[in-house]
Design a protein around this motif. Sequence first.
Motif, PDB file in Angstrom:
ATOM      1  N   SER A 234     -13.562  -4.547  -7.703  1.00  0.00           N
ATOM      2  CA  SER A 234     -13.678  -3.137  -8.055  1.00  0.00           C
ATOM      3  C   SER A 234     -14.447  -2.348  -7.004  1.00  0.00           C
ATOM      4  O   SER A 234     -14.206  -1.173  -6.816  1.00  0.00           O
ATOM      5  N   GLY A 236     -14.252  -2.647  -3.830  1.00  0.00           N
ATOM      6  CA  GLY A 236     -13.284  -2.251  -2.807  1.00  0.00           C
ATOM      7  C   GLY A 236     -12.487  -1.049  -3.269  1.00  0.00           C
ATOM      8  O   GLY A 236     -12.268  -0.098  -2.531  1.00  0.00           O
ATOM      9  N   HIS A 237     -12.091  -1.117  -4.519  1.00  0.00           N
ATOM     10  CA  HIS A 237     -11.358  -0.010  -5.127  1.00  0.00           C
ATOM     11  C   HIS A 237     -12.230   1.245  -5.097  1.00  0.00           C
ATOM     12  O   HIS A 237     -11.764   2.338  -4.768  1.00  0.00           O
ATOM     13  N   PHE A 238     -13.510   1.046  -5.415  1.00  0.00           N
ATOM     14  CA  PHE A 238     -14.419   2.187  -5.425  1.00  0.00           C
ATOM     15  C   PHE A 238     -14.558   2.794  -4.031  1.00  0.00           C
ATOM     16  O   PHE A 238     -14.517   4.008  -3.857  1.00  0.00           O
ATOM     17  N   GLN A 240     -12.507   2.811  -1.733  1.00  0.00           N
ATOM     18  CA  GLN A 240     -11.283   3.534  -1.423  1.00  0.00           C
ATOM     19  C   GLN A 240     -11.271   4.898  -2.114  1.00  0.00           C
ATOM     20  O   GLN A 240     -10.959   5.918  -1.507  1.00  0.00           O
ATOM     21  N   VAL A 241     -11.653   4.875  -3.379  1.00  0.00           N
ATOM     22  CA  VAL A 241     -11.669   6.118  -4.154  1.00  0.00           C
ATOM     23  C   VAL A 241     -12.716   7.079  -3.600  1.00  0.00           C
ATOM     24  O   VAL A 241     -12.488   8.280  -3.497  1.00  0.00           O
TER      25      VAL A 241
ATOM     26  N   LEU B 441     -10.146   0.652 -12.018  1.00  0.00           N
ATOM     27  CA  LEU B 441     -11.575   0.847 -11.782  1.00  0.00           C
ATOM     28  C   LEU B 441     -12.039   1.983 -12.666  1.00  0.00           C
ATOM     29  O   LEU B 441     -11.407   3.036 -12.719  1.00  0.00           O
ATOM     30  N   LYS B 457      -4.631   1.452  -9.379  1.00  0.00           N
ATOM     31  CA  LYS B 457      -4.011   1.117  -8.095  1.00  0.00           C
ATOM     32  C   LYS B 457      -2.663   0.443  -8.297  1.00  0.00           C
ATOM     33  O   LYS B 457      -2.344  -0.012  -9.388  1.00  0.00           O
ATOM     34  N   LEU B 487      -3.587   6.435  -6.279  1.00  0.00           N
ATOM     35  CA  LEU B 487      -3.448   5.188  -5.514  1.00  0.00           C
ATOM     36  C   LEU B 487      -2.372   4.289  -6.117  1.00  0.00           C
ATOM     37  O   LEU B 487      -2.177   3.160  -5.705  1.00  0.00           O
TER      38      LEU B 487
END
Lengths: 281, 732
Positions: A234, A236-238, A240-241, B441, B457, B487
């Motif tokens: 998560s 990594g996802h964060f 990105q976001v 997320l 995602k 995404l």
Amino acid sequence: MSFTHFHTIGIGVTFSPNLTANIFEASRIALRFNARLILIHVGEVSDEKKETFVQTISPFAAKGLHYEIVFKPGKPVDSIVQVVSEKKIDLLIVGALKRENFLKYYMGSIARKITRKAPCSVLLLINPSVEKIPCKHIVVNGLEQEKTEHTIQEAFYVAHALESEKITIVEEISQQEIAAIEDDKSLRKATLEKEKLRRREVIRVNNIVSAIPDAHKENIVIASQPIFGKRGYSIGHFAQVARADLLIMNAPQKTKFVDRLFPHDLEHILTELPTDVLIIQ
Amino acid sequence: MSPKKSNIKNFFTSLPKNIFSGFVVSLIALPLGLGLAMASEAPPIAGIIAAVVGGIMVSILGGSHVTITGPGNGMVGVLLVAITTLGIEGAYSAIICSGVLLIILGFLRMGKLADFFPSSAIQGMLAAIGLIILGKQFHIMLANRLTLDSSFDYLVAIPKTVAGVFTYENNALIFAAIVGVLSLLIMVFYGKLRNKYFQLVPAPMWIVLLSIGFSYYYELVLQSPNPIAASYMLSGVPTATEIVSEIPTPDFGLFASFPFWISVFSLTLIASIESLLSIKAVDKLDPQKRRSNVNKDLKALGLATIGSGFLGGLNVVTVIARSSVNVNNGGSNRSANFVHALFLVLFIVLFSTQLTRIPLPALMAILVYTGYRLASPALIRKIFSIGKEQLLIFFTTLFVTLFVDIITGIVAGVIMTFIIHCFITKGVSLFIRNVMKPNVLMYKETTGQGAYYVSVKHFCTFLNYYKLKQKLDAVPEDQDVVVDFSLCGFVDHTVMENLHGYQEIFTKRGGHFEIIGLDLHGAESTHPFALRRLIPGISFLQHNLTRRQNTLKEIADDYHMEYQASEIEDLHFLDSFRFFASKKTESVYNVLYHPDHRLKVFDVDYSEGEFIAKENVKTTMFHIDLETKIPEFTLDREGFMEKLYAFAGFKDIPIANHTDFSKRFYLLGENEKEIKQFFTDDLVHFFESNPYYHVESNGDSLLIFHKERVAGVKEIKALYDFGVRLWKVIKS
């Protein structure tokens, strides 16, 4: 205080279209950290190759960059790892492909193998460029692990050197810590629990941050963000976001063969590489 | 999230209302239980046993609040197969085993099971079940008992049966067919007649009452035998003592056989899907905005199913139609379910002999109508408006279910959906590569309002919707949520539909639910999925005004008002009115604005109930946005309905020195003292000297309307006049 200075920075170079970009990025970083740059080429020595490297790096040499070119024949990963220990490299830069191929994942890509084997910190660049792109926002993990304290301190050292504007410390709170939500009552309970966990995490992170010398915190906005999700993935996802430029993570604690079959933690980030990733050893 | 209240006190104050509601529900449950059991070729009483056992056990052990449990429509298809292949005793043992599986599902927290199926496939399955019910019972409704091989043959034979009715020579059969057709007409037109006395008794009960009355008319007045053929009368309803003495023994002889377990799994699958979907839909209707504990409910349903199987009853499931009737009649907790079971016991003990006076065609007409609602052309039109590919999924599931069986049907639907998704995204790699990844997320933003931000995602379809759902369920509904799909490469219809459900619940409960990041998807046009066509608007209004609309326009010019034919976006101004607490507003259009925009007359389209019990109603209303705070109240004409409500626990507030007003009007509200203060002499005189309207206040605005239908031009003028004058009286 325990942070490692990056005195010696290494980069693996091959003759790919990315060569100039890789060398430029590495040189800029080395200058920022006031470090010596070592270009590692896996292969036999030849004057022609040497000439190309020298040519490419010359603008930075003119700015006072100390560098060295090492030729090492053999298997790519082993050779690079060997040079890292011989030359006492503190930071190894690897240019990575943005999203690694599905097949390559099981065969193991060079970048990921190096990450696992290298005894030093590793910086994975997803998008090396000839032009300078400023590193404005750094996201660093605040996992509840022994290594975290060191990683956060290192992050501030890096942020200071790269003149970043903002650091976000992300505390990942795993789903297992919260009771299952089934109805209003359990939801109320879980919401309270979450709030408690969140406060606990913020206090822990604040303690770490307060131990960092003020010099490193100058001109940097510090934010902390608790997220709920799968550990390691998560964040990594964060990143990105949150449109971070660099994600700083703890080095993996240990990897077994099983871990490669069932991707978790860092593996997820390495397969997707949302941003540039720095893994602190 | 609602604060903790003193539960026991609450329970007792709401008990009268729940008893009333449970009574109304039992009126439907009785004929439906008998009919569903007969449609499954079980003894008619089996349906009642399921309802009684379910009502008692689930109300005590369950985790939902306003649901009603009993025999379900969806089960008819599988039960039919189970009973024909295993025999009735064998079927009872299969029912018991499926109860055990349901309990296991509950313990494994498989309340999310229904989320794994694409919604168009579920729709297709339900439509197929509807057609199975309709096809089989249609013939009995027209007094033409047939035995055919497959459910499809029954459907094909319908025209022949219809034609055959005109060639009947036996008067007894003609009478039977007439009763069937009349009953069907009652079912069809019941929702259209908005007369409160008529609506007091549910349609199925009207059919029962009328047919029993008919039978007595012949017996007592005409002194002649019932003209309906004896073979088309309900038979085999045992008395209460017979039920107890003749409890069947389940036959576990086929326990090791393959068809047995096929039946068990089908029963479990359909029971859990039907229950879970119903619980989800009923939660949306709950005026108290509670969340059901689906896993607890599954366990309770499983236990009830075991009990029901041992006592000779069918599977117990949560049923949507009866549950929405419960909500509409003021049911507020599980006691309504319990009471509904008690009334059923009472009916059987007292009137079991009367039940044999019900003609079968009448009972089957109820089922034919239910079946039709499950597979109505309106449903197919709606699916088509979402996308052609949804129709393909729908029909694949429907036909495979009809020709093979339910399990194969739903599997075919799932596979079809996946193939279509692969086709749209041009490959399987997106799904294979990412299906195992935790793609959602969520975090609570530390800045601003502290909204929950959810980023998704890769892809989001029925395959991994549960991950998103798990996150969303962790958010209290009075919070703000932003779901970001920027995404995410692919979002399917199932997810969009479910998110729409969340949106509704969040807005109803004071939160906010926003979906962002899909604009890009539309622009890419690589997947022309009907993502934003989910709520088809009333688009014809803009281009082509009806005659009424043209007249409204004239009125607007005449009264210096502004007229807007198209729908208005913000419907939430209606949500906080008591009248809309258990209703869902669909759209507001034909709006006439008073010059200062605080007053408006409009047509509102709202629905009561969910799913097959859904009734759409259009009404013209007048809304006043007040500048000052006033107490919350409801004012209506004093009449029969209100006396009944008073009996059910509401209290009329008397206004001192105005006995005439108190006698003629029914005033309801929580804060009695403030309301008494608010109703000044001037206001009371105003109400006394003007026509009746239903007036409701939600604290800062007023809602006025007359009848539950669209008003004519003259009525609109009168309503407008009344509203404006009331506004002036309140302002002064």
